[in-house]
Structure formats: structure tokens, C-alpha cells
Design an enzyme around this catalytic site. Sequence first.
Site, PDB file in Angstrom:
ATOM      1  N   ARG A 106      -3.493  -9.686 -20.417  1.00 44.35           N
ATOM      2  CA  ARG A 106      -4.468  -9.408 -21.476  1.00 44.35           C
ATOM      3  C   ARG A 106      -3.937  -8.427 -22.509  1.00 44.35           C
ATOM      4  NH1 ARG A 106      -7.855  -5.421 -20.826  1.00 44.35           N
ATOM      5  NH2 ARG A 106      -9.712  -6.549 -21.492  1.00 44.35           N
ATOM      6  N   PRO A 147       0.821  -1.219   0.000  1.00 41.89           N
ATOM      7  CA  PRO A 147       0.000   0.000   0.000  1.00 41.89           C
ATOM      8  C   PRO A 147       0.854   1.269   0.000  1.00 41.89           C
ATOM      9  CG  PRO A 147      -0.458  -1.361   1.956  1.00 41.89           C
ATOM     10  CD  PRO A 147       0.572  -2.085   1.152  1.00 41.89           C
ATOM     11  N   GLU A 160       3.591  -7.457   8.548  1.00 47.58           N
ATOM     12  CA  GLU A 160       3.686  -5.990   8.492  1.00 47.58           C
ATOM     13  C   GLU A 160       4.455  -5.525   7.265  1.00 47.58           C
ATOM     14  OE1 GLU A 160       1.939  -3.923  10.588  1.00 47.58           O
ATOM     15  OE2 GLU A 160       1.198  -5.933  10.985  1.00 47.58           O
ATOM     16  N   ASP A 194     -10.979  -0.647 -24.080  1.00 49.90           N
ATOM     17  CA  ASP A 194     -11.146  -0.717 -22.635  1.00 49.90           C
ATOM     18  C   ASP A 194     -11.226   0.666 -22.009  1.00 49.90           C
ATOM     19  OD1 ASP A 194     -11.033  -3.428 -22.505  1.00 49.90           O
ATOM     20  OD2 ASP A 194      -8.896  -3.522 -22.037  1.00 49.90           O
TER      21      ASP A 194
HETATM   22  N1  ADE Z   1      -0.520  -5.391  -0.094  1.00 51.17           N
HETATM   23  C1  ADE Z   1      -1.340  -5.083   0.912  1.00 51.17           C
HETATM   24  N2  ADE Z   1      -2.178  -4.107   0.564  1.00 51.17           N
HETATM   25  C2  ADE Z   1      -1.873  -3.782  -0.725  1.00 51.17           C
HETATM   26  C3  ADE Z   1      -2.390  -2.844  -1.646  1.00 51.17           C
HETATM   27  N3  ADE Z   1      -3.380  -2.006  -1.341  1.00 51.17           N
HETATM   28  N4  ADE Z   1      -1.834  -2.790  -2.862  1.00 51.17           N
HETATM   29  C4  ADE Z   1      -0.808  -3.597  -3.187  1.00 51.17           C
HETATM   30  N5  ADE Z   1      -0.282  -4.501  -2.364  1.00 51.17           N
HETATM   31  C5  ADE Z   1      -0.806  -4.596  -1.134  1.00 51.17           C
END
Ligand code: ADE
Length: 250
Positions: free
Chosen positions: A154, A89, A116, A169
Amino acid sequence: MRIDIVSLFPEFVEQCAGFGVTGRARERGLLSLHGWNPRDHADGNYRKVDDRTFGGGPGMVMLVEPLRRCLQAMRADDPRPAHVAYLTPQGRRLDQARVRELAALPRLALLCGRYEGIDERLVQAEVDEEISLGDYVLSGGELAAAVVVDAVARLQEGALNDAGSAEQDSFEDGLLDCPHFSHPVEHAYGTVPEVLRSGNHAAIARWRRQQALVRTWQRRPDLLQGRVLSAADRRLLDEGLQPPATDPVA
Ligand code: ADE
């Protein structure tokens, strides 16, 4: 294209990529997937791959050394250099433009974290790019890796049965896709727009463009910010945003 999956559950990503377009791309030899498990490169009877985080706090961190050895084995398996992307994230939000660039690479390695996350030293030393799917937290990178594999597969030449469908797309030209309809023409939920049944290709293309512009304006105005629309697109959008003409009140 070759994609390496570095994960405690590489089979998860491989299985996700066994169906539909991705499965077909693999069968057609357009894409090969290779799973690598850091546990196979961990020490001791317990094959420990994680430990507590320095500084205290909840959660475990994936250790440097099993991952370093795993990446070393992965790199040694093929002389082509691998572009290593870590799914987290904290990464840059993935979009279709970046997917297109990734799809053009000869070799991509997707590094999946659990717990974590991964010891920062490994990330600094081995990772080329950090990718996020969006502002939410998954319990591991595997689902995100499966998403990347699908989006990239794809776009491999010959993966889609209809070569034109990728160009249509959403996001391919920075707009959302227009709505689509099929049989029957008449249904209790509504009627297929007349223009789509007219056989007038220019009118259909115009309608689709207008719908794409209006949808993007209404649902994702951020996609249009900073973009200069052509005079023709602006006219289409203005016209599409007008309320439908109503019958004059008698
Ligand atoms: N791993 C955990 N959350 C994630 C996310 N939002 N995007 C990519 N990998 C992740």
C-alpha cells in the site's frame, strides 16, 4: 518492487495478496510476487524438509539444505540482490517506520518458517533481518509474510487511489489516527461532530490533530515517550484532556 516468498505454502501468501489494495498494486505492475517452495529443492522420494531437533525435545526443525538450494534458485532468478527477512517471534517487532524502509527496497525476500523454526546455521548464513509481528506465536511465518506484503504494497507509489491517504494513516507521524465519520449525520449511535461538517479546514485539521494526540496519549502512551511535542501540540493535548465543561449547577 519485487517480493519473493520462500515457504512450504507460498500460494497462501500469494492468495492473501490477491485482493484489494495489494491485488490492485500487482495488477498495476507496482508489485510482483514470486513463490519459492523448499520442498521443490529437497532430496529423496519423500522430499524431506524437516527433522528432529538436536538435543532432544518436541517439534521439528526446517533443514538447511533444501532452504539453501531454494534461496540459491531464488537469487539466480533475478540479478537484483534480495534483502532476506525471516519472519519469527524472535525478530525485531515490525513498525510503520520499518515498513516504510522495506517498501523502498527494490527486492525483498520473506522467509517463512514452520514447525519449531529453521536450522540456525541457515539463518546465520542467509538472513539479513529477523522480523516479528508481536509477542505471540503463529504456527508459521506465512500469515506474518502476508501482513508484510500488505503493509509494503500500500506504500508503493500509485497503489492507493487517494495519494494522501497513506500520509494520514496511524503511525505515519508517530501518532494514532483520529476517528472518522460518514453519513448519516444523525444516528441512534450518535451525531457526527459539528466541526467536521463546518467546512472550516483549519478547524477540522486542528480537531483531527487533537484527537490523534489524545488517542495516542490514552491508548498508546509508549508512542509519546521520549518524544518532545511542539508547544502547539502540547496545548492541543492539554486542552483535549480537560473534562468537558459542564453546566453550572443551578
Ligand atoms: N512466526 C510465528 N510467530 C510469528 C510472529 N509473532 N511474528 C512473525 N513471524 C512469526
